[in-house]
Design a protein around this motif. Structure first.
Motif, PDB file in Angstrom:
ATOM      1  N   LEU A  23      -3.086   3.717  -2.498  1.00 39.20           N
ATOM      2  CA  LEU A  23      -2.955   2.909  -3.705  1.00 39.20           C
ATOM      3  C   LEU A  23      -2.414   1.544  -3.319  1.00 39.20           C
ATOM      4  O   LEU A  23      -1.427   1.443  -2.591  1.00 39.20           O
ATOM      5  CB  LEU A  23      -2.011   3.584  -4.706  1.00 39.20           C
ATOM      6  CG  LEU A  23      -2.423   4.975  -5.187  1.00 39.20           C
ATOM      7  CD1 LEU A  23      -1.319   5.583  -6.036  1.00 39.20           C
ATOM      8  CD2 LEU A  23      -3.708   4.901  -5.966  1.00 39.20           C
ATOM      9  N   ASP A  24      -3.047   0.479  -3.795  1.00 37.16           N
ATOM     10  CA  ASP A  24      -2.610  -0.886  -3.513  1.00 37.16           C
ATOM     11  C   ASP A  24      -1.887  -1.462  -4.719  1.00 37.16           C
ATOM     12  O   ASP A  24      -2.304  -1.261  -5.864  1.00 37.16           O
ATOM     13  CB  ASP A  24      -3.805  -1.776  -3.165  1.00 37.16           C
ATOM     14  CG  ASP A  24      -4.422  -1.414  -1.831  1.00 37.16           C
ATOM     15  OD1 ASP A  24      -3.735  -0.781  -1.016  1.00 37.16           O
ATOM     16  OD2 ASP A  24      -5.588  -1.769  -1.604  1.00 37.16           O
ATOM     17  N   GLN A  53       5.923  -5.494  -3.972  1.00 36.16           N
ATOM     18  CA  GLN A  53       6.722  -4.373  -3.485  1.00 36.16           C
ATOM     19  C   GLN A  53       7.426  -3.677  -4.653  1.00 36.16           C
ATOM     20  O   GLN A  53       7.513  -2.449  -4.692  1.00 36.16           O
ATOM     21  CB  GLN A  53       7.748  -4.875  -2.479  1.00 36.16           C
ATOM     22  CG  GLN A  53       8.683  -3.795  -1.976  1.00 36.16           C
ATOM     23  CD  GLN A  53       9.734  -4.337  -1.024  1.00 36.16           C
ATOM     24  OE1 GLN A  53       9.777  -5.522  -0.723  1.00 36.16           O
ATOM     25  NE2 GLN A  53      10.598  -3.481  -0.558  1.00 36.16           N
ATOM     26  N   GLU A  54       7.893  -4.448  -5.619  1.00 38.96           N
ATOM     27  CA  GLU A  54       8.594  -3.868  -6.764  1.00 38.96           C
ATOM     28  C   GLU A  54       7.680  -2.956  -7.573  1.00 38.96           C
ATOM     29  O   GLU A  54       8.100  -1.911  -8.071  1.00 38.96           O
ATOM     30  CB  GLU A  54       9.156  -4.978  -7.658  1.00 38.96           C
ATOM     31  CG  GLU A  54      10.285  -5.763  -7.016  1.00 38.96           C
ATOM     32  CD  GLU A  54       9.802  -6.820  -6.038  1.00 38.96           C
ATOM     33  OE1 GLU A  54       8.611  -7.197  -6.099  1.00 38.96           O
ATOM     34  OE2 GLU A  54      10.599  -7.238  -5.190  1.00 38.96           O
ATOM     35  N   ALA A  55       6.413  -3.326  -7.720  1.00 40.49           N
ATOM     36  CA  ALA A  55       5.467  -2.494  -8.464  1.00 40.49           C
ATOM     37  C   ALA A  55       5.210  -1.178  -7.740  1.00 40.49           C
ATOM     38  O   ALA A  55       5.104  -0.122  -8.370  1.00 40.49           O
ATOM     39  CB  ALA A  55       4.155  -3.250  -8.666  1.00 40.49           C
ATOM     40  N   ARG A  97       0.835  -1.195   0.000  1.00 40.49           N
ATOM     41  CA  ARG A  97       0.000   0.000   0.000  1.00 40.49           C
ATOM     42  C   ARG A  97       0.872   1.247   0.000  1.00 40.49           C
ATOM     43  O   ARG A  97       1.806   1.371   0.775  1.00 40.49           O
ATOM     44  CB  ARG A  97      -0.894  -0.019   1.231  1.00 40.49           C
ATOM     45  CG  ARG A  97      -1.858   1.144   1.277  1.00 40.49           C
ATOM     46  CD  ARG A  97      -2.940   0.886   2.265  1.00 40.49           C
ATOM     47  NE  ARG A  97      -3.800  -0.146   1.702  1.00 40.49           N
ATOM     48  CZ  ARG A  97      -4.529  -0.988   2.428  1.00 40.49           C
ATOM     49  NH1 ARG A  97      -4.499  -0.925   3.718  1.00 40.49           N
ATOM     50  NH2 ARG A  97      -5.287  -1.888   1.843  1.00 40.49           N
ATOM     51  N   LEU A  98       0.525   2.177  -0.905  1.00 35.41           N
ATOM     52  CA  LEU A  98       1.188   3.474  -0.967  1.00 35.41           C
ATOM     53  C   LEU A  98       0.277   4.489  -0.303  1.00 35.41           C
ATOM     54  O   LEU A  98      -0.862   4.684  -0.723  1.00 35.41           O
ATOM     55  CB  LEU A  98       1.450   3.866  -2.431  1.00 35.41           C
ATOM     56  CG  LEU A  98       2.168   5.184  -2.635  1.00 35.41           C
ATOM     57  CD1 LEU A  98       3.663   4.990  -2.396  1.00 35.41           C
ATOM     58  CD2 LEU A  98       1.923   5.726  -4.012  1.00 35.41           C
ATOM     59  N   VAL A  99       0.781   5.099   0.778  1.00 33.21           N
ATOM     60  CA  VAL A  99       0.002   6.069   1.550  1.00 33.21           C
ATOM     61  C   VAL A  99       0.729   7.397   1.499  1.00 33.21           C
ATOM     62  O   VAL A  99       1.938   7.460   1.724  1.00 33.21           O
ATOM     63  CB  VAL A  99      -0.148   5.599   3.018  1.00 33.21           C
ATOM     64  CG1 VAL A  99      -0.934   6.605   3.828  1.00 33.21           C
ATOM     65  CG2 VAL A  99      -0.805   4.234   3.075  1.00 33.21           C
ATOM     66  N   PHE A 100       0.006   8.457   1.210  1.00 35.62           N
ATOM     67  CA  PHE A 100       0.604   9.786   1.134  1.00 35.62           C
ATOM     68  C   PHE A 100       0.598  10.447   2.499  1.00 35.62           C
ATOM     69  O   PHE A 100      -0.381  10.358   3.244  1.00 35.62           O
ATOM     70  CB  PHE A 100      -0.165  10.660   0.133  1.00 35.62           C
ATOM     71  CG  PHE A 100      -0.055  10.159  -1.281  1.00 35.62           C
ATOM     72  CD1 PHE A 100       1.030  10.511  -2.054  1.00 35.62           C
ATOM     73  CD2 PHE A 100      -1.019   9.336  -1.813  1.00 35.62           C
ATOM     74  CE1 PHE A 100       1.144  10.058  -3.354  1.00 35.62           C
ATOM     75  CE2 PHE A 100      -0.914   8.877  -3.108  1.00 35.62           C
ATOM     76  CZ  PHE A 100       0.168   9.234  -3.882  1.00 35.62           C
ATOM     77  N   GLU A 101       1.688  11.116   2.828  1.00 33.11           N
ATOM     78  CA  GLU A 101       1.779  11.828   4.100  1.00 33.11           C
ATOM     79  C   GLU A 101       1.126  13.199   3.975  1.00 33.11           C
ATOM     80  O   GLU A 101       1.007  13.756   2.889  1.00 33.11           O
ATOM     81  CB  GLU A 101       3.237  11.985   4.518  1.00 33.11           C
ATOM     82  CG  GLU A 101       3.889  10.688   4.905  1.00 33.11           C
ATOM     83  CD  GLU A 101       5.305  10.886   5.388  1.00 33.11           C
ATOM     84  OE1 GLU A 101       5.811  12.032   5.334  1.00 33.11           O
ATOM     85  OE2 GLU A 101       5.908   9.899   5.813  1.00 33.11           O
ATOM     86  N   ARG A 102       0.733  13.733   5.097  1.00 33.50           N
ATOM     87  CA  ARG A 102       0.094  15.052   5.138  1.00 33.50           C
ATOM     88  C   ARG A 102       1.118  16.134   4.811  1.00 33.50           C
ATOM     89  O   ARG A 102       2.210  16.155   5.375  1.00 33.50           O
ATOM     90  CB  ARG A 102      -0.492  15.277   6.530  1.00 33.50           C
ATOM     91  CG  ARG A 102      -1.301  16.535   6.654  1.00 33.50           C
ATOM     92  CD  ARG A 102      -1.926  16.644   8.022  1.00 33.50           C
ATOM     93  NE  ARG A 102      -3.003  15.703   8.232  1.00 33.50           N
ATOM     94  CZ  ARG A 102      -4.258  15.908   7.826  1.00 33.50           C
ATOM     95  NH1 ARG A 102      -4.561  17.009   7.181  1.00 33.50           N
ATOM     96  NH2 ARG A 102      -5.189  15.024   8.058  1.00 33.50           N
ATOM     97  N   TYR A 137       9.853   7.944  -0.967  1.00 33.69           N
ATOM     98  CA  TYR A 137       9.128   6.832  -0.350  1.00 33.69           C
ATOM     99  C   TYR A 137       9.993   6.147   0.700  1.00 33.69           C
ATOM    100  O   TYR A 137      11.207   6.263   0.704  1.00 33.69           O
ATOM    101  CB  TYR A 137       8.679   5.819  -1.403  1.00 33.69           C
ATOM    102  CG  TYR A 137       9.815   5.133  -2.136  1.00 33.69           C
ATOM    103  CD1 TYR A 137      10.368   3.961  -1.649  1.00 33.69           C
ATOM    104  CD2 TYR A 137      10.333   5.671  -3.302  1.00 33.69           C
ATOM    105  CE1 TYR A 137      11.398   3.347  -2.306  1.00 33.69           C
ATOM    106  CE2 TYR A 137      11.368   5.058  -3.969  1.00 33.69           C
ATOM    107  CZ  TYR A 137      11.899   3.893  -3.468  1.00 33.69           C
ATOM    108  OH  TYR A 137      12.929   3.285  -4.118  1.00 33.69           O
ATOM    109  N   ALA A 138       9.324   5.457   1.584  1.00 35.14           N
ATOM    110  CA  ALA A 138       9.979   4.617   2.585  1.00 35.14           C
ATOM    111  C   ALA A 138       9.218   3.302   2.629  1.00 35.14           C
ATOM    112  O   ALA A 138       7.987   3.286   2.632  1.00 35.14           O
ATOM    113  CB  ALA A 138       9.961   5.285   3.950  1.00 35.14           C
ATOM    114  N   VAL A 139       9.930   2.195   2.667  1.00 38.62           N
ATOM    115  CA  VAL A 139       9.315   0.874   2.705  1.00 38.62           C
ATOM    116  C   VAL A 139       9.204   0.442   4.158  1.00 38.62           C
ATOM    117  O   VAL A 139      10.207   0.349   4.869  1.00 38.62           O
ATOM    118  CB  VAL A 139      10.141  -0.154   1.902  1.00 38.62           C
ATOM    119  CG1 VAL A 139       9.527  -1.532   2.008  1.00 38.62           C
ATOM    120  CG2 VAL A 139      10.251   0.280   0.452  1.00 38.62           C
TER     121      VAL A 139
END
Length: 96
Positions: free
Chosen positions: A41-42, A46-48, A12-17, A60-62
């Motif tokens: 966004l799902d 992880q590579e995608a 999941r890609l989550v945007f920070e405030r 980004y940070a994983v």
């Protein structure tokens, strides 16, 4: 019946405030003008997710989730040792 998971958790890609929240003076609600915090966004891998973030020039940070503990079998938790008892209720015998 199967006890395996149907599908692994997606990445999941989550945007920070980007802007701090503010308190509405009239109603006292917490608000904000950053609508990107509501978007997630799902991705299947992880590579995608990393490829998408790099294509969009996003920092980004994983973050890996902790390993999942095995779930106990519920039936074995609910099972109690059986007490020694007769299967059928016996009728008292009446002597005449």
């Amino acid at each position: 019946m199967t006890s395996a998971r149907g599908r692994a958790q997606p990445w999941r890609l989550v945007f920070e405030r980007r802007t701090p929240p503010f308190i509405d003076a009239l109603m006292g609600y917490t608000g904000g003008d950053d609508t990107l915090t509501q978007v997630t966004l799902d991705f299947p891998t992880q590579e995608a997710a990393i490829a998408f973030a790099e294509r969009q020039n996003l920092a980004y940070a994983v973050l890996n989730s902790p390993p999942e503990r095995p779930r106990p079998n519920v039936r074995s938790l609910l099972r109690e040792p059986r007490k020694s008892r007769p299967r059928h209720r016996t009728q008292p015998q009446v002597r005449r």
